[in-house]
Design a protein around this motif. Structure first.
Motif, PDB file in Angstrom:
ATOM      1  N   LYS A 278       0.833  -1.200   0.000  1.00  0.00           N
ATOM      2  CA  LYS A 278       0.000   0.000   0.000  1.00  0.00           C
ATOM      3  C   LYS A 278       0.872   1.256   0.000  1.00  0.00           C
ATOM      4  O   LYS A 278       1.059   1.901   1.040  1.00  0.00           O
ATOM      5  N   PRO A 279       1.424   1.622  -1.154  1.00  0.00           N
ATOM      6  CA  PRO A 279       2.261   2.828  -1.205  1.00  0.00           C
ATOM      7  C   PRO A 279       1.450   4.097  -0.985  1.00  0.00           C
ATOM      8  O   PRO A 279       0.271   4.161  -1.319  1.00  0.00           O
ATOM      9  N   VAL A 280       2.095   5.103  -0.409  1.00  0.00           N
ATOM     10  CA  VAL A 280       1.480   6.419  -0.219  1.00  0.00           C
ATOM     11  C   VAL A 280       1.798   7.256  -1.452  1.00  0.00           C
ATOM     12  O   VAL A 280       2.960   7.601  -1.692  1.00  0.00           O
ATOM     13  N   GLY A 281       0.780   7.556  -2.240  1.00  0.00           N
ATOM     14  CA  GLY A 281       0.988   8.238  -3.508  1.00  0.00           C
ATOM     15  C   GLY A 281       1.643   9.593  -3.391  1.00  0.00           C
ATOM     16  O   GLY A 281       2.406  10.013  -4.275  1.00  0.00           O
ATOM     17  N   SER A 282       1.388  10.302  -2.275  1.00  0.00           N
ATOM     18  CA  SER A 282       1.953  11.648  -2.118  1.00  0.00           C
ATOM     19  C   SER A 282       3.472  11.619  -1.977  1.00  0.00           C
ATOM     20  O   SER A 282       4.138  12.634  -2.218  1.00  0.00           O
ATOM     21  N   ILE A 283       4.042  10.468  -1.604  1.00  0.00           N
ATOM     22  CA  ILE A 283       5.502  10.366  -1.504  1.00  0.00           C
ATOM     23  C   ILE A 283       6.125  10.467  -2.883  1.00  0.00           C
ATOM     24  O   ILE A 283       7.106  11.201  -3.093  1.00  0.00           O
ATOM     25  N   GLU A 290       9.254  18.079  -5.229  1.00  0.00           N
ATOM     26  CA  GLU A 290      10.061  18.745  -4.209  1.00  0.00           C
ATOM     27  C   GLU A 290      11.538  18.395  -4.317  1.00  0.00           C
ATOM     28  O   GLU A 290      12.400  19.252  -4.126  1.00  0.00           O
ATOM     29  N   LEU A 291      11.817  17.132  -4.636  1.00  0.00           N
ATOM     30  CA  LEU A 291      13.212  16.698  -4.732  1.00  0.00           C
ATOM     31  C   LEU A 291      13.725  16.711  -6.164  1.00  0.00           C
ATOM     32  O   LEU A 291      14.931  16.587  -6.389  1.00  0.00           O
ATOM     33  N   GLY A 292      12.812  16.821  -7.131  1.00  0.00           N
ATOM     34  CA  GLY A 292      13.220  16.921  -8.534  1.00  0.00           C
ATOM     35  C   GLY A 292      13.806  15.645  -9.097  1.00  0.00           C
ATOM     36  O   GLY A 292      14.665  15.681  -9.976  1.00  0.00           O
ATOM     37  N   ILE A 293      13.348  14.502  -8.615  1.00  0.00           N
ATOM     38  CA  ILE A 293      13.888  13.217  -9.058  1.00  0.00           C
ATOM     39  C   ILE A 293      13.185  12.774 -10.334  1.00  0.00           C
ATOM     40  O   ILE A 293      11.979  12.972 -10.509  1.00  0.00           O
ATOM     41  N   ASP A 294      13.929  12.156 -11.207  1.00  0.00           N
ATOM     42  CA  ASP A 294      13.424  11.695 -12.494  1.00  0.00           C
ATOM     43  C   ASP A 294      12.221  10.766 -12.322  1.00  0.00           C
ATOM     44  O   ASP A 294      12.192   9.915 -11.430  1.00  0.00           O
ATOM     45  N   GLN A 295      11.243  10.922 -13.215  1.00  0.00           N
ATOM     46  CA  GLN A 295       9.992  10.173 -13.126  1.00  0.00           C
ATOM     47  C   GLN A 295      10.215   8.663 -13.104  1.00  0.00           C
ATOM     48  O   GLN A 295       9.548   7.930 -12.370  1.00  0.00           O
ATOM     49  N   GLU A 296      11.161   8.175 -13.895  1.00  0.00           N
ATOM     50  CA  GLU A 296      11.403   6.733 -13.960  1.00  0.00           C
ATOM     51  C   GLU A 296      11.881   6.186 -12.621  1.00  0.00           C
ATOM     52  O   GLU A 296      11.437   5.125 -12.170  1.00  0.00           O
ATOM     53  N   LEU A 297      12.779   6.923 -11.957  1.00  0.00           N
ATOM     54  CA  LEU A 297      13.261   6.488 -10.647  1.00  0.00           C
ATOM     55  C   LEU A 297      12.192   6.688  -9.580  1.00  0.00           C
ATOM     56  O   LEU A 297      12.070   5.878  -8.656  1.00  0.00           O
ATOM     57  N   VAL A 298      11.413   7.757  -9.691  1.00  0.00           N
ATOM     58  CA  VAL A 298      10.355   8.035  -8.725  1.00  0.00           C
ATOM     59  C   VAL A 298       9.383   6.864  -8.626  1.00  0.00           C
ATOM     60  O   VAL A 298       8.843   6.563  -7.553  1.00  0.00           O
ATOM     61  N   ALA A 299       9.172   6.170  -9.734  1.00  0.00           N
ATOM     62  CA  ALA A 299       8.240   5.032  -9.738  1.00  0.00           C
ATOM     63  C   ALA A 299       8.648   3.967  -8.726  1.00  0.00           C
ATOM     64  O   ALA A 299       7.800   3.211  -8.232  1.00  0.00           O
ATOM     65  N   LEU A 300       9.940   3.919  -8.389  1.00  0.00           N
ATOM     66  CA  LEU A 300      10.411   2.918  -7.434  1.00  0.00           C
ATOM     67  C   LEU A 300       9.887   3.177  -6.024  1.00  0.00           C
ATOM     68  O   LEU A 300       9.864   2.260  -5.193  1.00  0.00           O
ATOM     69  N   THR A 301       9.479   4.424  -5.732  1.00  0.00           N
ATOM     70  CA  THR A 301       8.929   4.698  -4.402  1.00  0.00           C
ATOM     71  C   THR A 301       7.613   3.970  -4.190  1.00  0.00           C
ATOM     72  O   THR A 301       7.171   3.792  -3.050  1.00  0.00           O
ATOM     73  N   LYS A 302       6.980   3.553  -5.270  1.00  0.00           N
ATOM     74  CA  LYS A 302       5.716   2.826  -5.158  1.00  0.00           C
ATOM     75  C   LYS A 302       5.916   1.313  -5.184  1.00  0.00           C
ATOM     76  O   LYS A 302       4.949   0.564  -5.101  1.00  0.00           O
ATOM     77  N   ARG A 303       7.182   0.887  -5.294  1.00  0.00           N
ATOM     78  CA  ARG A 303       7.438  -0.543  -5.447  1.00  0.00           C
ATOM     79  C   ARG A 303       8.203  -1.155  -4.289  1.00  0.00           C
ATOM     80  O   ARG A 303       7.866  -2.235  -3.815  1.00  0.00           O
ATOM     81  N   PHE A 304       9.276  -0.508  -3.833  1.00  0.00           N
ATOM     82  CA  PHE A 304      10.171  -1.116  -2.846  1.00  0.00           C
ATOM     83  C   PHE A 304      10.039  -0.424  -1.489  1.00  0.00           C
ATOM     84  O   PHE A 304      10.172   0.810  -1.403  1.00  0.00           O
ATOM     85  N   PRO A 305       9.815  -1.178  -0.403  1.00  0.00           N
ATOM     86  CA  PRO A 305       9.592  -0.573   0.920  1.00  0.00           C
ATOM     87  C   PRO A 305      10.672   0.402   1.378  1.00  0.00           C
ATOM     88  O   PRO A 305      10.354   1.496   1.847  1.00  0.00           O
ATOM     89  N   VAL A 306      11.950   0.036   1.273  1.00  0.00           N
ATOM     90  CA  VAL A 306      12.998   0.910   1.817  1.00  0.00           C
ATOM     91  C   VAL A 306      13.070   2.222   1.045  1.00  0.00           C
ATOM     92  O   VAL A 306      13.331   3.283   1.633  1.00  0.00           O
TER      93      VAL A 306
END
Length: 377
Positions: A278-283, A290-306
């Motif tokens: 259950k990823p938090v979409g706002s992250i 806010e951090l300006g991270i590339d969209q492709e890498l940002v997708a990993l925030t919805k996949r991997f817990p750490v």
């Protein structure tokens, strides 16, 4: 379950070699020393799941690891250690400034120090009672009731430690039936603090419910207790919304989960490759905007817990820690940590998910350090 006897480090290395682990960068002798003097097999082996194995039964190497050197596992344990240190350091600052924010706001509001706690404990009891009502299965408890009656019947005939053991058995059965949900957990947790040299005096003087004010509570409870008060005061009790509190609302649970894992010295990097439920979409949104991270890498925030939780940690720190010295110190620490993470990045480049996960964490460290050091609250 298969028997797994404790074997010497030499046999552990031999077992890894049989599974396809190489010892080209770190020799077998150095690996034995590492498993004896610097770490231990179960903790190190946990990172092996981040690496691929030959999956075809027709393959000569079926079940063995693909391109895995023991040095890669040793490196991941070191990175995990450094990451946990930074997690704990950052969460200590977050906890402190949550307390500062609460204290300042309650002073400005003229809040009643006892009434706030009464309302908090009542709120937590109701919340847990609702949770228990939703999850408790009365149909599955009939056999348990009979077990409890049988134990209760034995209490009159015994004494001393035997009676204590029966009480413990009843307690464990009750905990299993209630799924560990205790409506009075928050209040009970404070009563245990009298056992510690570091909290005994404070707990003896202010730990009783009738003697406690909210500022005593802030010094007595765990991080979870601070979060409970923070969420209750800003999101449930207070009519006027706090922009600062609202900005971290979605980050507090991931930060707590990550902090608890680090505080118990558990591995965190081995969750790269696991799927987050259950990823938090706002992250992800904040990581991009806010951090300006590339969209492709940002997708990993919805996949991997750490990655999900560490990104939440950096964002939460940036939004809640106001002290310039603390921000400067943590920004420098994140830059140093990133350098260390990328020192042997080539070890992981053939493992797509692990490689991308390590690089995403590096990006969160880099961009987080830039944002934290360039602005102040």
């Amino acid at each position: 379950m298969k028997e797994r006897p404790l074997i010497p480090a030499e046999q552990q290395v031999a077992h890894l070699a049989e599974r396809g682990v190489r010892f080209d960068i770190m020799s077998p002798e150095d690996a034995v020393a590492f498993l004896r003097d610097k770490n231990f097999f179960f903790k190190v082996k946990a990172f092996a799941k981040c690496f691929s194995t030959y999956r075809s039964p027709a393959s000569e190497g079926y079940g063995r690891y693909v391109n895995l050197d023991f040095a890669y596992l040793a490196e991941l344990t070191r990175l995990d250690h450094h990451l946990r240190e930074h997690i704990l350091s950052m969460t200590l600052d977050i906890e402190h400034y949550m307390k500062v924010h609460l204290n300042r706001t309650m002073m400005d509001d003229g809040a009643d120090g006892k009434e706030v706690l009464d309302l908090l404990f009542a709120h937590e009891r109701v919340r847990k009672e609702r949770m228990l009502e939703e999850r408790f299965d009365p149909n599955g408890s009939e056999a348990t009731v009979e077990r409890m009656k049988a134990i209760a019947d034995r209490l009159d005939g015994v004494g001393g430690s035997e009676r204590a053991m029966l009480f413990l058995e009843m307690l464990h059965i009750a905990e299993d039936q209630t799924l560990g949900i205790d409506p009075e957990h928050l209040e009970r947790s404070i009563s245990y603090l009298g056992d510690s040299n570091y909290t005994r005096d404070l707990a003896n003087k202010y730990g009783r419910r009738e003697d406690m004010y909210v500022w005593n509570y802030l010094e007595l409870v765990s991080f979870g207790g601070i979060i409970a008060l923070y969420k209750f005061y800003f999101y449930d009790l207070r009519r006027e919304r706090s922009q600062e509190a609202e900005s971290v609302k979605q980050f507090l649970f991931p930060v707590k989960a990550l902090r608890n894992a680090a505080a118990h010295n558990g591995n965190v990097l081995n969750t790269i490759g696991q799927r987050l439920q259950k990823p938090v979409g706002s992250i992800a949104t904040a990581a991009r905007e806010e951090l300006g991270i590339d969209q492709e890498l940002v997708a990993l925030t919805k996949r991997f817990p750490v990655i999900h939780d560490f990104t939440a940690l950096v964002l939460c720190f940036n939004r809640i820690v106001s002290d310039a010295d603390a921000r400067s110190e943590k920004a420098a620490g994140l830059r140093t940590l990133r350098e260390r993470f990328l020192e042997h990045a080539d070890y992981f480049e053939k493992q797509i998910e692990l490689d991308r996960g390590i690089r995403m964490l590096g990006e969160v460290m880099r961009s987080g350090a830039d944002v934290i050091s360039s602005s102040s609250l």
